[in-house]
Scaffold this motif. Structure first.
Motif, PDB file in Angstrom:
ATOM      1  N   SER A 180       0.847  -1.324  -0.036  1.00  0.00           N
ATOM      2  CA  SER A 180      -0.039   0.149   0.156  1.00  0.00           C
ATOM      3  C   SER A 180       0.892   1.269  -0.022  1.00  0.00           C
ATOM      4  O   SER A 180       0.536   2.038  -0.743  1.00  0.00           O
ATOM      5  N   VAL A 181       1.933   1.146   0.965  1.00  0.00           N
ATOM      6  CA  VAL A 181       3.060   2.444   0.847  1.00  0.00           C
ATOM      7  C   VAL A 181       3.489   2.335  -0.426  1.00  0.00           C
ATOM      8  O   VAL A 181       3.684   3.616  -0.956  1.00  0.00           O
ATOM      9  N   ILE A 182       4.049   1.643  -1.059  1.00  0.00           N
ATOM     10  CA  ILE A 182       4.775   1.711  -2.281  1.00  0.00           C
ATOM     11  C   ILE A 182       3.814   2.217  -3.364  1.00  0.00           C
ATOM     12  O   ILE A 182       4.363   2.840  -4.287  1.00  0.00           O
ATOM     13  N   TYR A 183       2.736   1.729  -3.527  1.00  0.00           N
ATOM     14  CA  TYR A 183       1.946   2.182  -4.452  1.00  0.00           C
ATOM     15  C   TYR A 183       1.161   3.472  -4.532  1.00  0.00           C
ATOM     16  O   TYR A 183       0.841   4.185  -5.163  1.00  0.00           O
ATOM     17  N   ARG A 184       1.033   3.899  -3.216  1.00  0.00           N
ATOM     18  CA  ARG A 184       1.093   5.559  -2.923  1.00  0.00           C
ATOM     19  C   ARG A 184       1.848   6.478  -2.804  1.00  0.00           C
ATOM     20  O   ARG A 184       1.439   7.666  -3.265  1.00  0.00           O
ATOM     21  N   THR A 185       2.921   6.156  -2.672  1.00  0.00           N
ATOM     22  CA  THR A 185       4.160   7.075  -2.659  1.00  0.00           C
ATOM     23  C   THR A 185       4.457   7.629  -4.240  1.00  0.00           C
ATOM     24  O   THR A 185       4.419   6.611  -4.792  1.00  0.00           O
ATOM     25  N   HIS A 186       5.055   8.572  -4.193  1.00  0.00           N
ATOM     26  CA  HIS A 186       5.349   9.080  -5.505  1.00  0.00           C
ATOM     27  C   HIS A 186       6.952   9.094  -5.520  1.00  0.00           C
ATOM     28  O   HIS A 186       7.462   9.525  -6.651  1.00  0.00           O
ATOM     29  N   LYS A 191      10.492   3.932  -2.860  1.00  0.00           N
ATOM     30  CA  LYS A 191       9.962   2.518  -3.068  1.00  0.00           C
ATOM     31  C   LYS A 191      11.050   1.815  -3.408  1.00  0.00           C
ATOM     32  O   LYS A 191      10.950   0.506  -3.054  1.00  0.00           O
ATOM     33  N   VAL A 192      12.157   2.123  -4.007  1.00  0.00           N
ATOM     34  CA  VAL A 192      13.280   1.154  -4.297  1.00  0.00           C
ATOM     35  C   VAL A 192      13.764   0.712  -3.021  1.00  0.00           C
ATOM     36  O   VAL A 192      14.227  -0.675  -2.586  1.00  0.00           O
ATOM     37  N   PHE A 193      13.903   1.491  -1.918  1.00  0.00           N
ATOM     38  CA  PHE A 193      14.709   1.305  -0.580  1.00  0.00           C
ATOM     39  C   PHE A 193      13.793   0.186  -0.036  1.00  0.00           C
ATOM     40  O   PHE A 193      14.172  -0.673   0.686  1.00  0.00           O
ATOM     41  N   LEU A 194      12.499   0.420  -0.002  1.00  0.00           N
ATOM     42  CA  LEU A 194      11.557  -0.581   0.764  1.00  0.00           C
ATOM     43  C   LEU A 194      11.418  -1.722   0.259  1.00  0.00           C
ATOM     44  O   LEU A 194      11.398  -2.717   0.900  1.00  0.00           O
ATOM     45  N   LEU A 195      11.543  -1.857  -1.163  1.00  0.00           N
ATOM     46  CA  LEU A 195      11.647  -3.055  -1.739  1.00  0.00           C
ATOM     47  C   LEU A 195      12.909  -3.844  -1.532  1.00  0.00           C
ATOM     48  O   LEU A 195      12.945  -5.095  -1.361  1.00  0.00           O
ATOM     49  N   LEU A 196      14.051  -3.104  -1.593  1.00  0.00           N
ATOM     50  CA  LEU A 196      15.303  -3.943  -1.417  1.00  0.00           C
ATOM     51  C   LEU A 196      15.260  -4.402   0.043  1.00  0.00           C
ATOM     52  O   LEU A 196      15.705  -5.556   0.337  1.00  0.00           O
ATOM     53  N   ALA A 197      14.859  -3.373   0.851  1.00  0.00           N
ATOM     54  CA  ALA A 197      15.241  -3.991   2.365  1.00  0.00           C
ATOM     55  C   ALA A 197      14.000  -4.900   2.426  1.00  0.00           C
ATOM     56  O   ALA A 197      14.722  -5.964   3.340  1.00  0.00           O
ATOM     57  N   TYR A 198      12.804  -5.009   2.145  1.00  0.00           N
ATOM     58  CA  TYR A 198      12.071  -6.160   2.548  1.00  0.00           C
ATOM     59  C   TYR A 198      12.543  -7.368   1.797  1.00  0.00           C
ATOM     60  O   TYR A 198      12.332  -8.478   2.386  1.00  0.00           O
ATOM     61  N   SER A 199      12.930  -7.284   0.459  1.00  0.00           N
ATOM     62  CA  SER A 199      13.353  -8.470  -0.279  1.00  0.00           C
ATOM     63  C   SER A 199      14.519  -8.980   0.619  1.00  0.00           C
ATOM     64  O   SER A 199      14.640 -10.380   0.611  1.00  0.00           O
ATOM     65  N   ALA A 200      15.515  -8.310   1.018  1.00  0.00           N
ATOM     66  CA  ALA A 200      16.849  -8.917   1.870  1.00  0.00           C
ATOM     67  C   ALA A 200      16.193  -9.565   2.964  1.00  0.00           C
ATOM     68  O   ALA A 200      16.794 -10.772   3.472  1.00  0.00           O
TER      69      ALA A 200
END
Length: 541
Positions: A180-186, A191-200
């Motif tokens: 939800s956060v990733i698709y709401r933020t501009h 977005k890249v930081f959250l995805l990389l951190a969560y994936s790691a």
């Protein structure tokens, strides 16, 4: 900020009210232009960390319950106040974890509903206090009770596989608000930081079982025999400790060894007593108020026989099991006296149970006379010497010469240059790893570990191959027919793969679904903007 599909406006208003401590309707929120700022995000991150911090403390608190009776005794010696502090610990921890968990759930629901995360200042203060309280608890544990960190490491052998499943499940659920956060933020960088951190984090969790080890991951036919039970001061959950009633209750629990503590009275009579003073387990303050603070060894046997050694058990209730005692057991407990070593040896001989004891206090100036008096009683009792397990290190060579049939129990690990082989060791359960236990077992060295009260700990030591355990809870461990869990490595591998696959599919579904919802929301907003534009044009015309 528009409410996403499936989030009703009254629900969003209630969530805002609980989280922000303000009654903000959606229209007022729009008029005031509230939105989640970087400061609000920082407070959400702090809330998440406090929740994890408190959750770890809850785990530690549950683990240290195995040894909490020692803490209760320590507080009594310092403050002369008896209380089951484990209840205080669990209630306080439950309040803190519940508070932080509720706030975190509110925040995640607000995020899913597209509402601002405006944490009220009162919640901020309470979260800071919660963090400080838990930090103080960890600090105190590290200073005063450092061995419990080793208990926590041992507990991971019992809980590791299940903690892994739970953490993977929790992080999988976190994919919904994260998407939800990733698709709401501009912000592309965010977005890249959250995805990389969560994936790691998820990759690390998926591979975590590679580092999880437990002696209970084994085939059924590899399970060692069940450890023998050694009654710690008898059966102290069912009877007053270090009494004849406690010995009889231990025998009823199929205990093979009665572990106790011996002191010698001023007139040379060995008797059973753990504490240096008599205040905790007798009514000495009532019978001899002016001498209550004297050491146990300062009293002669005649004076000791005037004391009641059982009433305190019903008054202070050192264990919750005291409440379930029958009327007959309660009456029997009130009649208990301090037993002499001679009486206990006779009872042990009659019950065919071994006796293992410390001779206290080892720093006493007359300790050699204590040893002589104790050996004399043992020889006169007629008990088979192989039923006597000698723990004290003082004058051990003299004991070997005078009573060579007594079994020597050592409170240390074997040395590399050991002059004679150790046959029996008695150590705290934190002092031996599973690998050491297995090695001692292969070398035919009997290992007894103390004090083991919780079934999870007994299960780990059982799988490790320990010979026996000293316990307060003989009535509980007696009923265990097998460890709490036992998994073949192939079964554990299958569980690991299934959990990781299900988690990955749920995360993928969460991101796809939130993307679809985001597209619908944007389409609805675009249609609204077009409609508003047409209305404005018509009004201008």
């Amino acid at each position: 900020m528009a409410d996403p599909p499936g989030c009703c406006r009254p629900c969003a208003t209630c969530l805002l009210c609980l989280y922000s401590c303000q009654w903000i309707t959606a229209k007022k929120e729009k008029r005031r232009g509230l939105k989640t700022t970087k400061c609000d995000c920082s407070w959400f991150f702090f809330l998440f960390c406090v929740f994890l911090f408190t959750l770890v403390w809850l785990y530690i608190a549950i683990i240290i319950l195995n040894d909490f009776h020692n803490f209760n005794e320590f507080i009594f010696k310092q403050q002369k106040l008896w209380l089951d502090w484990s209840l205080v610990l669990l209630i306080a921890t439950a309040v803190l974890i519940t508070y932080s968990a509720v706030l975190l759930i509110l925040a995640l629901c607000l995020q899913l509903c597209g509402q601002p995360l405006k944490l009220h200042w009162l919640h901020k203060v309470l979260l800071i206090i919660t963090a400080l309280v838990v930090a103080a608890a960890f600090t105190g544990l590290g200073i005063k009770w450092a061995e419990e960190w080793r208990s926590a490491r041992i507990s991971l052998q019992a809980t590791g596989p299940f903690l892994h499943i739970g953490i993977v499940g929790g992080m999988t659920l976190l994919a919904w608000p994260l998407a939800s956060v990733i698709y709401r933020t501009h912000s592309t960088g965010l977005k890249v930081f959250l995805l990389l951190a969560y994936s790691a984090v998820m990759i690390a969790l998926y591979l975590a079982p590679l580092g999880i080890t437990s002696p209970c991951i084994m085939e059924e036919n590899q399970l060692p025999p069940k450890p023998a039970l050694v009654g710690h001061r008898g059966a102290p959950m069912l009877a007053p400790e270090n009494t004849l009633m406690s010995l009889r209750k231990a025998v009823d629990c199929d205990v093979q060894v009665f572990e106790t503590d011996v002191m010698v009275s001023a007139d040379g009579v060995p008797f059973l007593m753990h504490d240096e003073k008599l205040t905790r387990t007798t009514n000495v303050q009532t019978v001899f108020p002016e001498r209550a603070t004297l050491n146990s060894t300062a009293f002669n046997w005649t004076d000791l026989q005037q004391l009641n050694a059982g009433s305190w058990f019903l008054e202070r209730r050192p264990f919750p099991s005291v409440q379930s005692l029958s009327h007959g057991d309660r009456m029997q407990a009130t009649r208990q006296k301090i037993p002499s070593l001679e009486q206990v040896l006779d009872a042990a001989k009659e019950s065919n149970i071994s006796i293992m004891f410390d001779l206290r206090p080892e720093n006493h100036s007359d300790y050699q006379s204590f040893v002589n008096a104790t050996l004399e009683v043992i020889l006169q009792s007629g008990i088979p010497l192989q039923q006597v397990l000698w723990l004290p290190d003082g004058f051990r060579e003299q004991v070997k010469q005078q009573v060579p049939g007594v079994q020597q129990i050592y409170g240390r690990k074997r040395l590399q240059d050991e002059k004679e082989p150790l046959l029996h060791v008695n150590l705290p359960y934190q002092d031996m790893s599973s690998e050491e236990i297995k090695q001692y077992r292969q070398d035919n060295i009997s290992v007894n570990l103390y004090v083991v009260n919780q079934p999870w700990l007994f299960s780990v030591l059982w799988c490790s191959g320990v010979s026996s355990v000293t316990t307060n809870a003989c009535q509980v461990l007696k009923e265990m027919k097998r460890p709490i869990w036992l998994l073949p490595s192939s079964t554990y591998l299958m569980i690991w793969i299934v959990v990781d696959c299900v988690s990955f599919l749920m995360i993928l579904w969460a991101f796809l679904l939130m993307k679809k919802c985001s597209q619908r929301r944007r389409t609805a907003e675009s249609e609204t903007d077009v409609l508003l534009t047409k209305i404005n044009s018509l009004m201008q015309d």
